[in-house]
Motif scaffolding. Structure first.
Motif, mmCIF file in Angstrom:
data_model
loop_
_atom_site.group_PDB
_atom_site.id
_atom_site.type_symbol
_atom_site.label_atom_id
_atom_site.label_comp_id
_atom_site.label_asym_id
_atom_site.label_seq_id
_atom_site.Cartn_x
_atom_site.Cartn_y
_atom_site.Cartn_z
ATOM 1 N N SER A 118 12.751 60.037 33.689
ATOM 2 C CA SER A 118 12.763 59.812 35.140
ATOM 3 C C SER A 118 14.033 60.377 35.754
ATOM 4 O O SER A 118 15.099 60.336 35.144
ATOM 5 C CB SER A 118 12.694 58.317 35.454
ATOM 6 N N HIS A 125 15.603 61.705 40.068
ATOM 7 C CA HIS A 125 15.329 61.784 41.498
ATOM 8 C C HIS A 125 14.870 63.192 41.859
ATOM 9 O O HIS A 125 15.414 64.178 41.351
ATOM 10 C CB HIS A 125 16.580 61.444 42.316
ATOM 11 N N CYS A 126 13.906 63.281 42.763
ATOM 12 C CA CYS A 126 13.451 64.570 43.274
ATOM 13 C C CYS A 126 14.619 65.233 43.999
ATOM 14 O O CYS A 126 15.311 64.592 44.796
ATOM 15 C CB CYS A 126 12.273 64.356 44.232
ATOM 16 N N CYS A 131 13.580 65.336 48.113
ATOM 17 C CA CYS A 131 13.475 64.161 48.984
ATOM 18 C C CYS A 131 14.131 62.908 48.429
ATOM 19 O O CYS A 131 14.285 61.925 49.135
ATOM 20 C CB CYS A 131 12.010 63.876 49.297
ATOM 21 N N ASN A 188 12.953 60.907 46.012
ATOM 22 C CA ASN A 188 11.986 59.987 45.402
ATOM 23 C C ASN A 188 12.127 60.033 43.876
ATOM 24 O O ASN A 188 12.422 61.075 43.301
ATOM 25 C CB ASN A 188 10.568 60.405 45.815
ATOM 26 N N VAL A 242 10.852 60.435 40.263
ATOM 27 C CA VAL A 242 9.704 61.051 39.596
ATOM 28 C C VAL A 242 9.793 60.763 38.105
ATOM 29 O O VAL A 242 10.877 60.621 37.550
ATOM 30 C CB VAL A 242 9.644 62.572 39.857
ATOM 31 N N GLU A 299 5.438 66.660 39.415
ATOM 32 C CA GLU A 299 5.248 66.976 40.837
ATOM 33 C C GLU A 299 5.540 65.711 41.628
ATOM 34 O O GLU A 299 4.987 64.651 41.340
ATOM 35 C CB GLU A 299 3.821 67.447 41.118
ATOM 36 N N CYS A 300 6.429 65.816 42.610
ATOM 37 C CA CYS A 300 6.800 64.671 43.439
ATOM 38 C C CYS A 300 5.602 64.247 44.282
ATOM 39 O O CYS A 300 4.951 65.082 44.907
ATOM 40 C CB CYS A 300 7.988 65.032 44.323
ATOM 41 N N ARG A 301 5.322 62.962 44.302
ATOM 42 C CA ARG A 301 4.184 62.461 45.078
ATOM 43 C C ARG A 301 4.446 62.487 46.575
ATOM 44 O O ARG A 301 3.524 62.564 47.364
ATOM 45 C CB ARG A 301 3.848 61.038 44.651
ATOM 46 N N ARG A 302 5.711 62.400 46.976
ATOM 47 C CA ARG A 302 6.039 62.358 48.403
ATOM 48 C C ARG A 302 6.040 63.743 49.035
ATOM 49 O O ARG A 302 5.397 63.975 50.044
ATOM 50 C CB ARG A 302 7.396 61.698 48.616
#
Length: 67
Positions: free
Chosen positions: A11, A13-14, A17, A19, A21, A34-37
């Motif tokens: 894990s 951070h993107c 943004c 988020n 991941v 792939e970032c969901r946000r």
């Protein structure tokens, strides 16, 4: 790669943004996410205990703004 290492979550951070991941290693040892946000795609490659390489790809249809 042995079976125990196959399902260890990674894990971070993107970079676009912020988020969180989470991804898992594939057979080559890369972690694709792939970032969901924001839909930014990232490929993380573990090179050494103190060195990771993260390649960032923009979402489909987004282009870099040239100065």
């Amino acid at each position: 790669m042995n079976r125990v290492e196959d399902w260890v979550p990674f894990s971070w951070h993107c970079v676009n943004c912020g988020n969180i991941v989470t991804g898992y290693r594939n057979s080559r040892g890369d972690i694709k996410v792939e970032c969901r946000r924001c839909r930014t795609a990232m490929v993380r490659t573990l090179k050494a205990p103190k060195q990771d390489i993260i390649k960032v790809y923009a979402p489909e249809g987004v282009e870099r703004i040239q100065n």
